[in-house]
Design a protein around this motif. Structure first.
Motif, mmCIF file in Angstrom:
data_model
loop_
_atom_site.group_PDB
_atom_site.id
_atom_site.type_symbol
_atom_site.label_atom_id
_atom_site.label_comp_id
_atom_site.label_asym_id
_atom_site.label_seq_id
_atom_site.Cartn_x
_atom_site.Cartn_y
_atom_site.Cartn_z
ATOM 1 N N UNK A 119 38.862 44.669 31.214
ATOM 2 C CA UNK A 119 39.953 44.795 32.098
ATOM 3 C C UNK A 119 40.041 45.052 33.322
ATOM 4 N N UNK A 120 39.597 46.893 33.182
ATOM 5 C CA UNK A 120 39.830 47.537 34.775
ATOM 6 C C UNK A 120 38.393 46.721 36.287
ATOM 7 N N UNK A 121 37.322 46.020 34.988
ATOM 8 C CA UNK A 121 36.619 45.694 36.093
ATOM 9 C C UNK A 121 36.738 44.335 36.625
ATOM 10 N N UNK A 122 37.491 43.127 36.246
ATOM 11 C CA UNK A 122 37.958 42.398 35.708
ATOM 12 C C UNK A 122 39.178 42.310 36.334
ATOM 13 N N UNK A 123 39.891 43.294 36.667
ATOM 14 C CA UNK A 123 40.872 43.455 37.138
ATOM 15 C C UNK A 123 40.813 44.018 39.099
ATOM 16 N N UNK A 124 39.156 44.646 38.717
ATOM 17 C CA UNK A 124 39.205 44.592 40.066
ATOM 18 C C UNK A 124 38.739 44.043 41.089
ATOM 19 N N UNK A 125 37.666 42.913 40.235
ATOM 20 C CA UNK A 125 37.554 41.595 41.187
ATOM 21 C C UNK A 125 38.459 40.988 41.303
ATOM 22 N N UNK A 126 39.266 40.422 40.788
ATOM 23 C CA UNK A 126 40.551 40.095 40.685
ATOM 24 C C UNK A 126 41.415 40.041 42.066
ATOM 25 N N UNK A 127 41.045 41.490 42.194
ATOM 26 C CA UNK A 127 42.208 42.276 43.326
ATOM 27 C C UNK A 127 41.318 42.064 45.034
ATOM 28 N N UNK A 128 40.286 41.268 44.400
ATOM 29 C CA UNK A 128 39.928 41.484 45.969
ATOM 30 C C UNK A 128 39.674 40.058 45.699
ATOM 31 N N UNK A 129 39.947 39.547 45.091
ATOM 32 C CA UNK A 129 38.696 37.747 45.148
ATOM 33 C C UNK A 129 40.358 37.205 45.548
ATOM 34 N N UNK A 130 41.699 37.662 45.061
ATOM 35 C CA UNK A 130 42.832 36.790 45.475
ATOM 36 C C UNK A 130 43.754 36.956 47.121
ATOM 37 N N UNK A 131 43.349 37.622 47.566
ATOM 38 C CA UNK A 131 43.600 38.196 49.136
ATOM 39 C C UNK A 131 42.969 37.112 49.129
ATOM 40 N N UNK A 132 41.683 37.532 49.640
ATOM 41 C CA UNK A 132 40.584 36.492 50.066
ATOM 42 C C UNK A 132 40.938 34.695 49.924
ATOM 43 N N UNK A 133 41.549 33.595 49.168
ATOM 44 C CA UNK A 133 42.041 32.844 48.924
ATOM 45 C C UNK A 133 43.119 31.911 50.190
ATOM 46 N N UNK A 134 41.917 31.061 50.935
ATOM 47 C CA UNK A 134 43.796 30.758 51.511
ATOM 48 C C UNK A 134 44.825 30.183 50.559
ATOM 49 N N UNK A 135 46.486 30.562 51.403
ATOM 50 C CA UNK A 135 47.243 29.995 50.469
ATOM 51 C C UNK A 135 47.787 28.414 49.622
ATOM 52 N N UNK A 136 46.547 28.117 50.816
ATOM 53 C CA UNK A 136 46.844 26.422 49.513
ATOM 54 C C UNK A 136 45.699 26.529 47.935
ATOM 55 N N UNK A 137 44.965 26.878 48.414
ATOM 56 C CA UNK A 137 44.111 26.954 47.461
ATOM 57 C C UNK A 137 44.629 27.493 46.189
ATOM 58 N N UNK A 138 44.873 29.515 46.236
ATOM 59 C CA UNK A 138 45.863 29.737 45.833
ATOM 60 C C UNK A 138 47.030 29.364 44.916
#
Length: 155
Positions: A34-53
């Motif tokens: 859970x910690x590993x996946x959470x850290x990865x998602x925390x890096x991906x989410x801000x990098x997504x363009x707002x329309x994609x998110x």
């Protein structure tokens, strides 16, 4: 597979490990993943363009993951609105009691109607804070129209 189904499968696996004496190791494994996946998602989410998110937030699996890792960008009211917008019938939010987790709703249009299970399913991944529903039923109104025209011989 839904977040609920995944959670049940993980719990079953942990229960089986507990029966064999390896329960603590299994729980630690889940925490580490859970910690590993959470850290990865925390890096991906801000990098997504707002329309994609925005498009991804409609996906219950993505919404569930973001909530699980406290990364969902919307507040509770917006997540409730998003979940209810997916229903075939419109409902109005009358209020939410955070102390009890109760969401009060009213149907806004007549139709075939969705049941509480449909509403619960829509809310499960988007707003897990909602733990109880009060679905106010609006009475169906009889529509009175004009009388049909009289036949020519009756006039």
């Amino acid at each position: 597979m839904t977040a609920e189904q995944t959670g049940l499968r993980i719990q079953e696996a942990l229960d089986a490990l507990a029966d064999s004496g390896a329960g603590q190791a299994g729980e630690q494994l889940v925490r580490d993943l859970m910690e590993f996946y959470g850290e990865g998602l925390a890096r991906i989410v801000p990098a997504l363009p707002p329309p994609a998110l925005e498009r991804m937030l409609d996906d219950p699996a993505v919404a569930g993951l973001l909530l699980l890792h406290d990364l969902h960008p919307e507040d509770l009211a917006a997540r409730i609105d998003r979940a209810l917008a997916a229903l075939p019938e419109r409902v109005e939010v009358l209020g939410f009691d955070p102390a009890t987790g109760t969401l009060r709703l009213r149907r806004t249009a007549s139709g075939c109607g969705c049941g509480e299970q449909d509403v619960e399913a829509a809310l499960a991944c988007h707003a897990p804070e909602v733990t109880a529903l009060e679905l106010e039923r609006t009475p169906r109104l009889l529509q009175i129209g004009t009388r049909p025209p009289l036949p020519a011989e009756a006039r």
